[in-house]
Structure formats: C-alpha cells, structure tokens
Design a protein around this motif. Structure first.
Motif, mmCIF file in Angstrom:
data_model
loop_
_atom_site.group_PDB
_atom_site.id
_atom_site.type_symbol
_atom_site.label_atom_id
_atom_site.label_comp_id
_atom_site.label_asym_id
_atom_site.label_seq_id
_atom_site.Cartn_x
_atom_site.Cartn_y
_atom_site.Cartn_z
ATOM 1 N N ALA A 123 0.829 -1.210 0.000
ATOM 2 C CA ALA A 123 0.000 0.000 0.000
ATOM 3 C C ALA A 123 0.861 1.258 0.000
ATOM 4 C CB ALA A 123 -0.934 0.002 1.208
ATOM 5 N N ALA A 124 1.918 1.263 0.806
ATOM 6 C CA ALA A 124 2.803 2.427 0.883
ATOM 7 C C ALA A 124 3.527 2.645 -0.441
ATOM 8 C CB ALA A 124 3.810 2.254 2.016
ATOM 9 N N GLU A 125 4.006 1.562 -1.047
ATOM 10 C CA GLU A 125 4.714 1.689 -2.323
ATOM 11 C C GLU A 125 3.776 2.145 -3.435
ATOM 12 O OE1 GLU A 125 8.346 -1.478 -1.580
ATOM 13 O OE2 GLU A 125 6.635 -2.142 -2.789
ATOM 14 N N GLN A 126 2.522 1.713 -3.396
ATOM 15 C CA GLN A 126 1.550 2.144 -4.402
ATOM 16 C C GLN A 126 1.144 3.603 -4.215
ATOM 17 O OE1 GLN A 126 -1.580 -0.778 -4.091
ATOM 18 N NE2 GLN A 126 -0.511 -2.231 -5.418
ATOM 19 N N ALA A 127 1.274 4.119 -2.998
ATOM 20 C CA ALA A 127 0.895 5.512 -2.716
ATOM 21 C C ALA A 127 1.935 6.510 -3.226
ATOM 22 C CB ALA A 127 0.692 5.703 -1.216
ATOM 23 N N VAL A 128 3.142 6.033 -3.513
ATOM 24 C CA VAL A 128 4.227 6.897 -3.990
ATOM 25 C C VAL A 128 4.682 6.355 -5.345
ATOM 26 C CG1 VAL A 128 6.560 7.761 -3.538
ATOM 27 C CG2 VAL A 128 4.963 7.411 -1.635
ATOM 28 N N PRO A 129 4.471 7.099 -6.428
ATOM 29 C CA PRO A 129 4.894 6.613 -7.745
ATOM 30 C C PRO A 129 6.373 6.201 -7.750
ATOM 31 C CG PRO A 129 3.534 8.560 -7.988
ATOM 32 C CD PRO A 129 3.816 8.398 -6.515
ATOM 33 N N GLN A 130 6.658 5.018 -8.246
ATOM 34 C CA GLN A 130 7.999 4.433 -8.313
ATOM 35 C C GLN A 130 8.623 4.267 -6.924
ATOM 36 O OE1 GLN A 130 10.174 6.969 -11.020
ATOM 37 N NE2 GLN A 130 9.226 6.033 -12.802
ATOM 38 N N GLY A 131 7.782 4.192 -5.886
ATOM 39 C CA GLY A 131 8.266 4.112 -4.507
ATOM 40 C C GLY A 131 8.698 2.719 -4.098
ATOM 41 N N ARG A 132 9.685 2.672 -3.204
ATOM 42 C CA ARG A 132 10.161 1.428 -2.608
ATOM 43 C C ARG A 132 10.318 1.647 -1.121
ATOM 44 N NH1 ARG A 132 8.217 -0.475 -6.275
ATOM 45 N NH2 ARG A 132 9.210 -1.159 -8.170
ATOM 46 N N ALA A 133 9.646 0.833 -0.315
ATOM 47 C CA ALA A 133 9.738 0.957 1.144
ATOM 48 C C ALA A 133 11.141 0.564 1.589
ATOM 49 C CB ALA A 133 8.704 0.068 1.810
ATOM 50 N N VAL A 134 11.719 1.387 2.477
ATOM 51 C CA VAL A 134 13.066 1.103 2.993
ATOM 52 C C VAL A 134 13.074 0.935 4.505
ATOM 53 C CG1 VAL A 134 14.269 2.177 1.058
ATOM 54 C CG2 VAL A 134 13.682 3.566 3.053
ATOM 55 N N HIS A 135 11.952 1.252 5.163
ATOM 56 C CA HIS A 135 11.861 1.113 6.623
ATOM 57 C C HIS A 135 10.391 1.053 7.012
ATOM 58 C CE1 HIS A 135 13.297 1.592 10.780
ATOM 59 N NE2 HIS A 135 12.162 2.229 10.960
ATOM 60 N N ALA A 136 10.076 0.243 8.026
ATOM 61 C CA ALA A 136 8.702 0.143 8.501
ATOM 62 C C ALA A 136 8.673 0.095 10.019
ATOM 63 C CB ALA A 136 8.033 -1.105 7.939
ATOM 64 N N ASP A 137 7.731 0.828 10.606
ATOM 65 C CA ASP A 137 7.472 0.799 12.043
ATOM 66 C C ASP A 137 6.011 0.435 12.245
ATOM 67 O OD1 ASP A 137 9.946 1.719 13.194
ATOM 68 O OD2 ASP A 137 9.445 3.748 12.571
ATOM 69 N N PHE A 138 5.706 -0.208 13.357
ATOM 70 C CA PHE A 138 4.328 -0.399 13.797
ATOM 71 C C PHE A 138 4.261 0.299 15.133
ATOM 72 C CE2 PHE A 138 0.753 -2.907 15.612
ATOM 73 C CZ PHE A 138 -0.183 -2.577 14.648
ATOM 74 N N GLU A 139 3.534 1.417 15.183
ATOM 75 C CA GLU A 139 3.593 2.282 16.352
ATOM 76 C C GLU A 139 2.256 2.964 16.589
ATOM 77 O OE1 GLU A 139 6.688 4.928 15.157
ATOM 78 O OE2 GLU A 139 5.468 5.885 13.633
ATOM 79 N N LYS A 140 2.158 3.583 17.752
ATOM 80 C CA LYS A 140 0.955 4.353 18.070
ATOM 81 C C LYS A 140 1.117 5.784 17.577
ATOM 82 C CE LYS A 140 -0.629 1.817 22.106
ATOM 83 N NZ LYS A 140 -0.974 1.895 23.529
ATOM 84 N N ASP A 141 -0.002 6.347 17.082
ATOM 85 C CA ASP A 141 0.014 7.751 16.696
ATOM 86 C C ASP A 141 -0.221 8.620 17.930
ATOM 87 O OD1 ASP A 141 -2.745 7.731 17.251
ATOM 88 O OD2 ASP A 141 -3.351 7.881 15.163
ATOM 89 N N ALA A 142 -0.339 9.921 17.743
ATOM 90 C CA ALA A 142 -0.490 10.857 18.860
ATOM 91 C C ALA A 142 -1.770 10.606 19.666
ATOM 92 C CB ALA A 142 -0.473 12.295 18.345
ATOM 93 N N LEU A 143 -2.763 9.948 19.044
ATOM 94 C CA LEU A 143 -4.021 9.662 19.729
ATOM 95 C C LEU A 143 -4.059 8.250 20.313
ATOM 96 C CD1 LEU A 143 -6.472 11.343 17.188
ATOM 97 C CD2 LEU A 143 -5.594 12.276 19.348
ATOM 98 N N GLY A 144 -2.929 7.527 20.213
ATOM 99 C CA GLY A 144 -2.855 6.188 20.786
ATOM 100 C C GLY A 144 -3.356 5.076 19.890
ATOM 101 N N ARG A 145 -3.586 5.368 18.604
ATOM 102 C CA ARG A 145 -4.046 4.346 17.655
ATOM 103 C C ARG A 145 -2.842 3.716 16.964
ATOM 104 N NH1 ARG A 145 -7.903 8.668 14.910
ATOM 105 N NH2 ARG A 145 -5.793 9.443 14.655
ATOM 106 N N TRP A 146 -2.880 2.395 16.777
ATOM 107 C CA TRP A 146 -1.794 1.701 16.103
ATOM 108 C C TRP A 146 -1.811 2.011 14.619
ATOM 109 C CZ3 TRP A 146 2.108 -0.339 18.629
ATOM 110 C CH2 TRP A 146 1.916 -0.710 19.964
ATOM 111 N N GLN A 147 -0.626 2.110 14.029
ATOM 112 C CA GLN A 147 -0.499 2.371 12.605
ATOM 113 C C GLN A 147 0.829 1.818 12.090
ATOM 114 O OE1 GLN A 147 -0.468 6.657 12.418
ATOM 115 N NE2 GLN A 147 1.705 6.792 12.894
ATOM 116 N N PHE A 148 0.862 1.516 10.794
ATOM 117 C CA PHE A 148 2.129 1.232 10.131
ATOM 118 C C PHE A 148 2.668 2.571 9.647
ATOM 119 C CE2 PHE A 148 0.015 -2.901 9.514
ATOM 120 C CZ PHE A 148 1.024 -3.766 9.882
ATOM 121 N N SER A 149 3.911 2.844 9.930
ATOM 122 C CA SER A 149 4.570 4.058 9.470
ATOM 123 C C SER A 149 5.775 3.622 8.651
ATOM 124 C CB SER A 149 4.995 4.907 10.669
ATOM 125 O OG SER A 149 5.673 6.063 10.245
ATOM 126 N N LEU A 150 5.772 3.972 7.370
ATOM 127 C CA LEU A 150 6.813 3.492 6.464
ATOM 128 C C LEU A 150 7.573 4.646 5.831
ATOM 129 C CD1 LEU A 150 3.999 1.580 5.894
ATOM 130 C CD2 LEU A 150 5.857 0.193 5.007
#
Length: 102
Positions: free
Chosen positions: A44-71
């Motif tokens: 999903a992250a690579e498709q969101a950025v034309p010609q994108g390639r993920a180089v790092h991924a985190d699974f973390e909470k956002d400022a409101l305490g919700r879990w998210q993938f941050s790439l």
C-alpha cells in the motif's frame, strides 16, 4: 547511493529502541490482531508513492494512541513518510520525509 529494499526484503517491523519491553509486548499483541499484514502495508505504501520502494517500517501508536504502520518510502523524486491504517490496509497519509531521512 540509496538503499532500496523490495517488499520481500522487509522481514520485520521495527519497534524502536526507545520503547520498553512492555511497549514491545503490547505492539506484538496489537500487530497479531490486525487485519493488514506487513507485506500488505508495504504494498500500500509503495503504491501511494509513484515508483516508490519501502526502505523502513514501524508499527507504532500515533499521537491519539491508535496503532499504525509508518513506512519510509524512497522514490526518484524524494523520500516520503507513509502511514497505513492497519484495519483497512490503505495509505492514509503521504508526506515528504522529515530532514535526516533522505
């Protein structure tokens, strides 16, 4: 040169050295209960950025305490921070990476 990892090369989610063992345990529980896999989040992250390639991924909470993938996604036109919702598997935010990431 930039290091480019394919979806298959990203084997683990980074939980961050600043987090405690208890936080990592909660993250392990949270990630095991989400509908989206790491591979799906990378795609999903690579498709969101034309010609994108993920180089790092985190699974973390956002400022409101919700879990998210941050790439971190590298592309010829720059490096981007992409947030993927673990429930829907969709990229919900794409922004130019902060200084120090490119």
């Amino acid at each position: 040169g930039a290091l480019i990892l394919t979806s298959a090369a990203i084997a683990a989610v980074h939980f961050g050295s600043e987090r405690s063992d208890d936080d990592r345990g909660h993250a392990d529980q949270a990630i095991s209960g989400v509908a989206t896999t790491l591979a799906q989040a990378v795609t999903a992250a690579e498709q969101a950025v034309p010609q994108g390639r993920a180089v790092h991924a985190d699974f973390e909470k956002d400022a409101l305490g919700r879990w998210q993938f941050s790439l971190l996604v590298w592309a010829p036109r720059g490096t981007f921070d992409v947030v993927v919702d673990p429930t829907t598997g969709k990229a919900i935010s794409v922004a130019a990476a902060r200084d120090g990431h490119d």
